[in-house]
Design an enzyme around this catalytic site. Structure first.
Site, mmCIF file in Angstrom:
data_model
loop_
_atom_site.group_PDB
_atom_site.id
_atom_site.type_symbol
_atom_site.label_atom_id
_atom_site.label_comp_id
_atom_site.label_asym_id
_atom_site.label_seq_id
_atom_site.Cartn_x
_atom_site.Cartn_y
_atom_site.Cartn_z
ATOM 1 N N ASP A 31 34.649 41.889 45.243
ATOM 2 C CA ASP A 31 35.875 42.583 45.630
ATOM 3 C C ASP A 31 35.972 42.579 47.153
ATOM 4 O O ASP A 31 35.087 43.094 47.841
ATOM 5 C CB ASP A 31 35.860 44.022 45.104
ATOM 6 C CG ASP A 31 37.195 44.721 45.312
ATOM 7 O OD1 ASP A 31 37.476 45.100 46.466
ATOM 8 O OD2 ASP A 31 37.955 44.877 44.357
ATOM 9 N N ILE A 32 37.045 41.956 47.671
ATOM 10 C CA ILE A 32 37.217 41.884 49.120
ATOM 11 C C ILE A 32 37.494 43.280 49.653
ATOM 12 O O ILE A 32 38.388 43.978 49.174
ATOM 13 C CB ILE A 32 38.358 40.921 49.488
ATOM 14 C CG1 ILE A 32 37.989 39.505 49.018
ATOM 15 C CG2 ILE A 32 38.631 40.935 50.983
ATOM 16 C CD1 ILE A 32 39.056 38.469 49.253
ATOM 17 N N ASN A 82 46.443 43.332 53.949
ATOM 18 C CA ASN A 82 47.815 42.938 53.622
ATOM 19 C C ASN A 82 48.833 43.736 54.423
ATOM 20 O O ASN A 82 49.829 43.185 54.919
ATOM 21 C CB ASN A 82 48.087 43.123 52.127
ATOM 22 C CG ASN A 82 47.616 41.949 51.294
ATOM 23 O OD1 ASN A 82 47.531 40.821 51.772
ATOM 24 N ND2 ASN A 82 47.308 42.206 50.038
ATOM 25 N N ASP A 128 46.780 36.049 51.183
ATOM 26 C CA ASP A 128 46.596 34.903 50.279
ATOM 27 C C ASP A 128 45.622 33.893 50.869
ATOM 28 O O ASP A 128 44.779 33.328 50.148
ATOM 29 C CB ASP A 128 47.941 34.218 50.017
ATOM 30 C CG ASP A 128 48.854 35.060 49.138
ATOM 31 O OD1 ASP A 128 48.357 36.032 48.535
ATOM 32 O OD2 ASP A 128 50.050 34.729 49.045
ATOM 33 N N GLU A 164 42.409 41.193 44.349
ATOM 34 C CA GLU A 164 41.415 40.750 45.334
ATOM 35 C C GLU A 164 40.020 40.651 44.729
ATOM 36 O O GLU A 164 39.030 40.506 45.463
ATOM 37 C CB GLU A 164 41.392 41.705 46.528
ATOM 38 C CG GLU A 164 40.868 43.108 46.243
ATOM 39 C CD GLU A 164 41.937 44.047 45.717
ATOM 40 O OE1 GLU A 164 41.737 45.264 45.794
ATOM 41 O OE2 GLU A 164 42.982 43.563 45.223
#
Length: 343
Positions: free
Chosen positions: A218-219, A226, A235, A261
């Site tokens: 998980d980023i 964003n 993206d 994500e």
């Protein structure tokens, strides 16, 4: 949770989350006066879930321009971003195959008719030859035989040409079907397997009972990324991280976009120690990367990822494996992010 693009769409939201998505979807449908049809509801449901980023971007763009969200617009969004254009592509391929088959059968029937006519002519010539005593009549019969034979040869040649053309068309359609099949398995943004294909692979591994490990990535603080730099840069970050997973898959391990994500890998025939070592390498390389804004040398700063690992145990199901990996991921987040934990 309907985490990534797949055809048909896969929804696995928990009851409370699905209920909240329902509430928000109805509010949006009322606000923009879109009838609550199955198509419109699916579009708004995908939008509020935030999992279908392409659809979210498309709707956000329209809302910023104050463009109306009409039933025609939602139908277009549904076909393009929910169904991913699959029905049209499948219909076109099906029509193409039908046309090739119809043309081939027509050509075969035409050649059969010509061959039957020639065969009848040859039979008549054979009867006449048995009682032929005149040289001129013999010449006429030989000429007719040659003509009938040439007609059969020409018809056979035409059929061969048509069959070759049909074979080429079938090969093109086969490639299109393969492309459709691959598209149905692949996440359009990252090029990794989508959630539906991932679930199938995980189910296969569990049913075989092979030794493997599941890693959920998980980023970290992706929403803030964003919000600060825009979805397009978000993206790009996802695509870059996906490339790291691809580089460590070695055509053996399986990399997928789990949703939003979140990404995942299945390390097949891989011990926990080795899985942990590879996962750490991926985490370190991502943290050391300094991604830049498009058209600029300005760095967006450090972006990190957290990971959780679970290893297959006897009688594990896909759900139990995912739950343990998710718990390990939660621990990585709770302990400060940018780290790997396992359960």
């Amino acid at each position: 949770m309907s985490k990534t693009l797949s055809f048909p769409p896969v929804y696995q939201h928990a009851f409370l989350q699905a209920s909240e998505n329902l509430r928000q979807s109805l509010l949006l449908a009322n606000r923009y006066q879109t009838p609550v049809t199955p198509v419109n509801y699916a579009v708004w449901y995908e939008y509020v879930s935030g999992d279908n980023q392409d659809l979210v971007n498309s709707i956000d763009t329209r809302l910023k321009k104050n463009d109306p969200i009409t039933p025609e617009v939602t139908q277009y969004l549904y076909e393009k971003y929910v169904l991913m254009g699959m029905p049209e592509r499948l219909s076109n391929t099906n029509n193409g195959l039908k046309l090739v088959v119809d043309n081939t059968l027509e050509n075969i029937s035409r050649v059969e008719a010509a061959a039957s006519e020639c065969n009848e002519g040859l039979t008549q010539s054979q009867v006449k030859l048995e009682s032929c005593n005149d040289i001129d009549e013999l010449k006429t019969l030989v000429s007719q035989i040659l003509t009938n034979t040439q007609q059969i040869t020409n018809s056979s040649g035409e059929l061969k040409t048509e069959l070759t053309r049909s074979t080429e068309e079938i090969m093109k359609l086969r490639q299109e079907l393969e492309a459709v099949k691959e598209m149905a398995r692949t996440d359009s943004l990252t090029g990794l397997l989508n959630r539906g294909a991932f679930d199938n692979e995980l189910q296969k591994l569990c049913s075989k009972g092979h030794a493997f490990s599941l890693v959920l990535f998980d980023i970290d603080k992706f929403k803030r990324l964003n919000d600060s730099f825009g979805h397009l840069l978000g993206d790009k970050v996802l695509q870059f991280f996906a490339s790291l997973l691809k580089s460590h898959s070695n055509d053996i391990h399986i990399a997928a976009r789990f949703g939003g994500e979140e990404l995942a890998m299945l390390f097949v025939h891989c011990r926990l120690e080795e899985t942990f070592m590879i996962t750490e390498k991926i985490r370190e390389k991502f943290a050391a990367s300094r991604l830049k804004k498009k058209g600029s040398h300005e760095s967006i700063g450090q972006v990190t990822v957290s990971a959780g690992i679970s290893t297959y145990q006897n009688n594990d199901t896909p759900i139990s494996l995912i739950e343990r990996a998710d718990q390990a991921l939660y621990r990585s987040k709770a302990d400060g992010r940018n780290q790997v934990n396992f359960i």
